[in-house]
Motif scaffolding. Sequence first.
Motif, PDB file in Angstrom:
ATOM      1  N   ILE A 164       9.816 -10.963  16.851  1.00  0.00           N
ATOM      2  CA  ILE A 164      10.890 -10.856  17.850  1.00  0.00           C
ATOM      3  C   ILE A 164      10.361 -11.519  19.119  1.00  0.00           C
ATOM      4  N   PRO A 165      11.018 -12.564  19.625  1.00  0.00           N
ATOM      5  CA  PRO A 165      10.502 -13.220  20.821  1.00  0.00           C
ATOM      6  C   PRO A 165      10.603 -12.308  22.051  1.00  0.00           C
ATOM      7  N   LEU A 166       9.560 -12.283  22.846  1.00  0.00           N
ATOM      8  CA  LEU A 166       9.583 -11.523  24.099  1.00  0.00           C
ATOM      9  C   LEU A 166       9.791 -12.507  25.259  1.00  0.00           C
ATOM     10  N   ASP A 167      10.165 -11.958  26.403  1.00  0.00           N
ATOM     11  CA  ASP A 167      10.555 -12.786  27.560  1.00  0.00           C
ATOM     12  C   ASP A 167       9.468 -13.767  28.028  1.00  0.00           C
ATOM     13  N   ASP A 168       8.186 -13.442  27.807  1.00  0.00           N
ATOM     14  CA  ASP A 168       7.113 -14.304  28.317  1.00  0.00           C
ATOM     15  C   ASP A 168       6.634 -15.318  27.269  1.00  0.00           C
ATOM     16  N   GLY A 169       7.372 -15.448  26.169  1.00  0.00           N
ATOM     17  CA  GLY A 169       6.979 -16.421  25.145  1.00  0.00           C
ATOM     18  C   GLY A 169       6.081 -15.838  24.072  1.00  0.00           C
ATOM     19  N   SER A 170       5.670 -14.589  24.235  1.00  0.00           N
ATOM     20  CA  SER A 170       4.854 -13.961  23.187  1.00  0.00           C
ATOM     21  C   SER A 170       5.776 -13.420  22.089  1.00  0.00           C
ATOM     22  N   GLU A 171       5.155 -12.928  21.022  1.00  0.00           N
ATOM     23  CA  GLU A 171       5.927 -12.449  19.879  1.00  0.00           C
ATOM     24  C   GLU A 171       5.647 -10.982  19.632  1.00  0.00           C
ATOM     25  N   LEU A 172       6.713 -10.249  19.380  1.00  0.00           N
ATOM     26  CA  LEU A 172       6.562  -8.841  19.018  1.00  0.00           C
ATOM     27  C   LEU A 172       6.742  -8.686  17.508  1.00  0.00           C
ATOM     28  N   TRP A 173       5.803  -8.000  16.896  1.00  0.00           N
ATOM     29  CA  TRP A 173       5.914  -7.616  15.479  1.00  0.00           C
ATOM     30  C   TRP A 173       5.978  -6.099  15.426  1.00  0.00           C
ATOM     31  N   VAL A 174       6.938  -5.601  14.679  1.00  0.00           N
ATOM     32  CA  VAL A 174       7.119  -4.146  14.607  1.00  0.00           C
ATOM     33  C   VAL A 174       6.727  -3.671  13.213  1.00  0.00           C
ATOM     34  N   THR A 175       5.984  -2.607  13.153  1.00  0.00           N
ATOM     35  CA  THR A 175       5.623  -2.010  11.868  1.00  0.00           C
ATOM     36  C   THR A 175       5.672  -0.489  11.982  1.00  0.00           C
ATOM     37  N   GLN A 192       4.348   2.617   1.347  1.00  0.00           N
ATOM     38  CA  GLN A 192       4.325   2.372   2.797  1.00  0.00           C
ATOM     39  C   GLN A 192       3.017   1.705   3.224  1.00  0.00           C
ATOM     40  N   ALA A 193       1.930   2.065   2.564  1.00  0.00           N
ATOM     41  CA  ALA A 193       0.644   1.434   2.900  1.00  0.00           C
ATOM     42  C   ALA A 193       0.702  -0.058   2.576  1.00  0.00           C
ATOM     43  N   ALA A 194       1.341  -0.400   1.464  1.00  0.00           N
ATOM     44  CA  ALA A 194       1.455  -1.819   1.084  1.00  0.00           C
ATOM     45  C   ALA A 194       2.316  -2.579   2.096  1.00  0.00           C
ATOM     46  N   LEU A 195       3.389  -1.940   2.562  1.00  0.00           N
ATOM     47  CA  LEU A 195       4.233  -2.586   3.581  1.00  0.00           C
ATOM     48  C   LEU A 195       3.457  -2.782   4.881  1.00  0.00           C
ATOM     49  N   PHE A 196       2.680  -1.763   5.230  1.00  0.00           N
ATOM     50  CA  PHE A 196       1.863  -1.827   6.455  1.00  0.00           C
ATOM     51  C   PHE A 196       0.848  -2.968   6.332  1.00  0.00           C
ATOM     52  N   ASP A 197       0.197  -3.047   5.175  1.00  0.00           N
ATOM     53  CA  ASP A 197      -0.771  -4.128   4.946  1.00  0.00           C
ATOM     54  C   ASP A 197      -0.094  -5.498   5.037  1.00  0.00           C
ATOM     55  N   ALA A 198       1.116  -5.598   4.494  1.00  0.00           N
ATOM     56  CA  ALA A 198       1.830  -6.882   4.529  1.00  0.00           C
ATOM     57  C   ALA A 198       2.146  -7.273   5.980  1.00  0.00           C
ATOM     58  N   ASP A 199       2.546  -6.298   6.788  1.00  0.00           N
ATOM     59  CA  ASP A 199       2.827  -6.589   8.201  1.00  0.00           C
ATOM     60  C   ASP A 199       1.556  -7.049   8.924  1.00  0.00           C
ATOM     61  N   LEU A 200       0.456  -6.356   8.655  1.00  0.00           N
ATOM     62  CA  LEU A 200      -0.804  -6.731   9.311  1.00  0.00           C
ATOM     63  C   LEU A 200      -1.259  -8.121   8.850  1.00  0.00           C
ATOM     64  N   ALA A 201      -1.050  -8.416   7.578  1.00  0.00           N
ATOM     65  CA  ALA A 201      -1.440  -9.735   7.066  1.00  0.00           C
ATOM     66  C   ALA A 201      -0.610 -10.839   7.739  1.00  0.00           C
ATOM     67  N   ALA A 202       0.667 -10.557   7.967  1.00  0.00           N
ATOM     68  CA  ALA A 202       1.530 -11.551   8.639  1.00  0.00           C
ATOM     69  C   ALA A 202       1.051 -11.782  10.078  1.00  0.00           C
ATOM     70  N   VAL A 203       0.674 -10.697  10.738  1.00  0.00           N
ATOM     71  CA  VAL A 203       0.166 -10.817  12.114  1.00  0.00           C
ATOM     72  C   VAL A 203      -1.150 -11.597  12.115  1.00  0.00           C
ATOM     73  N   ARG A 204      -1.996 -11.276  11.167  1.00  0.00           N
ATOM     74  CA  ARG A 204      -3.294 -11.978  11.068  1.00  0.00           C
ATOM     75  C   ARG A 204      -3.079 -13.478  10.876  1.00  0.00           C
ATOM     76  N   ALA A 205      -2.137 -13.831  10.013  1.00  0.00           N
ATOM     77  CA  ALA A 205      -1.865 -15.252   9.741  1.00  0.00           C
ATOM     78  C   ALA A 205      -1.343 -15.940  11.005  1.00  0.00           C
ATOM     79  N   ARG A 206      -0.528 -15.231  11.762  1.00  0.00           N
ATOM     80  CA  ARG A 206       0.072 -15.799  12.977  1.00  0.00           C
ATOM     81  C   ARG A 206      -0.966 -15.970  14.090  1.00  0.00           C
ATOM     82  N   LEU A 207      -1.998 -15.116  14.063  1.00  0.00           N
ATOM     83  CA  LEU A 207      -3.037 -15.212  15.105  1.00  0.00           C
ATOM     84  C   LEU A 207      -3.834 -16.507  14.969  1.00  0.00           C
ATOM     85  N   GLY A 208      -3.898 -16.991  13.742  1.00  0.00           N
ATOM     86  CA  GLY A 208      -4.604 -18.260  13.500  1.00  0.00           C
ATOM     87  C   GLY A 208      -6.101 -18.087  13.448  1.00  0.00           C
TER      88      GLY A 208
END
Length: 208
Positions: A164-175, A192-208
């Motif tokens: 979700i784009p935030l006003d300052d150009g950063s990105e919000l991920w909700v889990t 739920q643990a698998a969903l949580f892991d998937a969200d964290l993996a997406a954030v990790r990938a986005r961090l580069g």
Amino acid sequence: AAGGLEFEERPESLAAIGEAIRQCRKCPIGCLDNQAVMGEGPSGAALMIVGEQPGDHEDMEGRPFVGPAGQLLDVHLERAGIDRSAAYVTNAVKHFKFTIKASGRGKRRLHQSPTAKEIDTCRWWIEGERELVKPKLVLAMGASAARGLLGKTVSISKVRGAPIPLDDGSELWVTAHPSYLLRLDGEAREKQAALFDADLAAVRARLG
Ligand code: URA
């Protein structure tokens, strides 16, 4: 944005915000017998991780996510390859909200959810932390954290998995919140643990 109090001037460093939070009595939670728990981590962190509010352990230690929810969070962060010590870890609400329950073994402090108004009041501080840390990504865990960032209530199941784009150009991920996982067991917990892991993996990938 909804709610939020207008304070005069926001402190200009994280240390000064921490000091101001210790004095903050703008909502009833700050008036309970607790201590302020300021965010923790490097000021230039690329990732900001946001929880709901300190729990019993966090209130006693004065540090975020050091109790059971924090320990579970650490397991999942490690699994995702996210270095907690490089992230800025904080909460939407900076004081522990509780009621006292007397039982056979003495008195216990029971967590109470903050109201929307209390979260909105405390947004003043998280906005200040974001302005100073300038994270590229913000991970909000649970509905209270999401409200603390967005100023409105969202459904986690609807918004998770995409930024979700935030006003300052950063990105919000909700889990989900790790405490939610702790309350489940069996298949529900695994799912739920698998969903949580998937969200964290997406954030990790986005961090580069
Ligand atoms: N739960 C939270 O939301 N934050 C903490 O710091 C600890 C438990």
